[in-house]
Design a protein around this motif. Structure first.
Motif, PDB file in Angstrom:
ATOM      1  N   ALA A  48       0.823  -1.201   0.000  1.00 11.53           N
ATOM      2  CA  ALA A  48       0.000   0.000   0.000  1.00 11.53           C
ATOM      3  C   ALA A  48       0.861   1.257   0.000  1.00 11.53           C
ATOM      4  O   ALA A  48       1.800   1.376   0.791  1.00 11.53           O
ATOM      5  N   ALA A  52      -3.040   5.323   0.892  1.00  4.95           N
ATOM      6  CA  ALA A  52      -4.050   4.269   0.782  1.00  4.95           C
ATOM      7  C   ALA A  52      -4.718   4.002   2.129  1.00  4.95           C
ATOM      8  O   ALA A  52      -4.123   4.184   3.192  1.00  4.95           O
ATOM      9  N   VAL A  54      -5.883   0.910   4.179  1.00  5.22           N
ATOM     10  CA  VAL A  54      -5.706  -0.542   4.221  1.00  5.22           C
ATOM     11  C   VAL A  54      -7.001  -1.166   4.709  1.00  5.22           C
ATOM     12  O   VAL A  54      -7.446  -0.926   5.834  1.00  5.22           O
ATOM     13  N   ASP A  57      -5.174  -6.043   6.544  1.00 10.31           N
ATOM     14  CA  ASP A  57      -3.720  -6.178   6.697  1.00 10.31           C
ATOM     15  C   ASP A  57      -3.322  -7.505   7.329  1.00 10.31           C
ATOM     16  O   ASP A  57      -2.181  -7.679   7.755  1.00 10.31           O
ATOM     17  N   ASN A 251      -4.015  -8.772   1.825  1.00 11.76           N
ATOM     18  CA  ASN A 251      -3.433  -7.539   1.296  1.00 11.76           C
ATOM     19  C   ASN A 251      -4.430  -6.752   0.444  1.00 11.76           C
ATOM     20  O   ASN A 251      -4.274  -6.631  -0.774  1.00 11.76           O
ATOM     21  N   TRP A 253      -6.159  -3.070  -0.205  1.00 10.36           N
ATOM     22  CA  TRP A 253      -6.091  -1.638   0.071  1.00 10.36           C
ATOM     23  C   TRP A 253      -6.726  -0.842  -1.063  1.00 10.36           C
ATOM     24  O   TRP A 253      -6.899  -1.344  -2.178  1.00 10.36           O
TER      25      TRP A 253
END
Length: 258
Positions: A48, A52, A54, A57, A251, A253
């Motif tokens: 990111a 960004a 998130v 995460d 992951n 974002w």
């Protein structure tokens, strides 16, 4: 005499144009403002950047709620940095709503996936959720590695609308990546569509949707059309009702765009 006057006028105009070109300077076409904001990129192309939000995460689902009851927390499984679909509780979507944005997410079909066609790791990213169930604009998620199905329903398709330009799918058990640029539709004060939704999608780094125009939200039967005016909306992940093993995500974002 008239011809001589016309020729003189033409030559004077040509000389004036040449003089204007000679006095023009490079600085005349330099633009200095507005200055773009500074954004620090991630360490890699999938990390990111500094501006960004998130969405996942690997730790919790604080940015998500249940689609069926937005007052209820998202109840999918988080373990070892991975988010796994819980089909028993249905779809989840972001707490926040978005207009135009850049989205990154990674997904994985289980290595031991069974079934064929649409019953093989089926899920989806609704780029704009329009409420409970599967209402919205769906980017399809599915095992596309040597798995035959209708091509406007394969991974990388805008479901039942637009066929992907290529099939860069990896094998089940390997992580796949979507990078999306979403331009939300706009509507008039009376509720009619003013500008349609557009989307660009990179699938594992390969362009599969090139700023395509959507005909409306996703429908399973029939032709899509714009019938519901809306503003910014959540992003939704689908818990598809097929019998195959559930997918996983990591992951995720998003960057809001003008």
């Amino acid at each position: 005499m008239h011809l001589r006057l016309l020729l003189t006028t033409f030559l004077a105009a040509a000389a004036g144009a040449a003089h204007a070109q000679q006095v023009a300077k490079p600085e005349d076409t330099e633009v200095w403002e507005p200055i773009p904001k500074v954004v620090t990129p991630g360490k890699t192309s999938v990390d990111a950047p500094s501006d960004a939000l998130v969405l996942f995460d690997g730790k919790n689902l604080d940015q998500w709620v249940s689609t069926e009851n937005r007052d209820a927390p998202a109840a999918w499984t988080v373990a070892n940095g991975i988010l796994t679909v819980n089909k028993a509780v249905g779809n989840i979507e972001t707490k926040r709503s978005f207009g135009n944005y850049q989205l990154h997410l990674e997904w994985r079909v289980p290595a031991n996936i069974t079934g064929t066609g649409q019953a093989r790791g089926n899920s989806g990213v609704f780029l704009a959720s329009l409420g409970k169930g599967d209402l919205g604009y769906e980017l399809q998620i599915l095992d596309a590695y040597q798995n035959k199905t209708y091509v406007n329903g394969m991974a990388g398709s805008i479901y039942k609308q637009i066929i992907p330009l290529a099939n860069p799918a990896r094998k089940p058990g390997e992580w796949q990546t979507y990078d999306v640029v979403w331009t939300a539709p706009t509507f008039t004060a009376g509720g009619a569509m003013a500008t349609p939704a557009r989307v660009t999608v990179f699938f594992n780094g390969v362009l599969v949707q090139n700023n395509v125009t959507l005909s409306g939200p996703t429908v399973y039967i029939g032709k899509p059309s714009y019938q519901q005016a809306h503003g910014p909306t959540p992003i939704k992940l689908q818990a598809h009702g097929d019998k195959s093993e559930p997918l996983s995500f990591r992951n995720i974002w998003v960057r809001e765009l003008p």
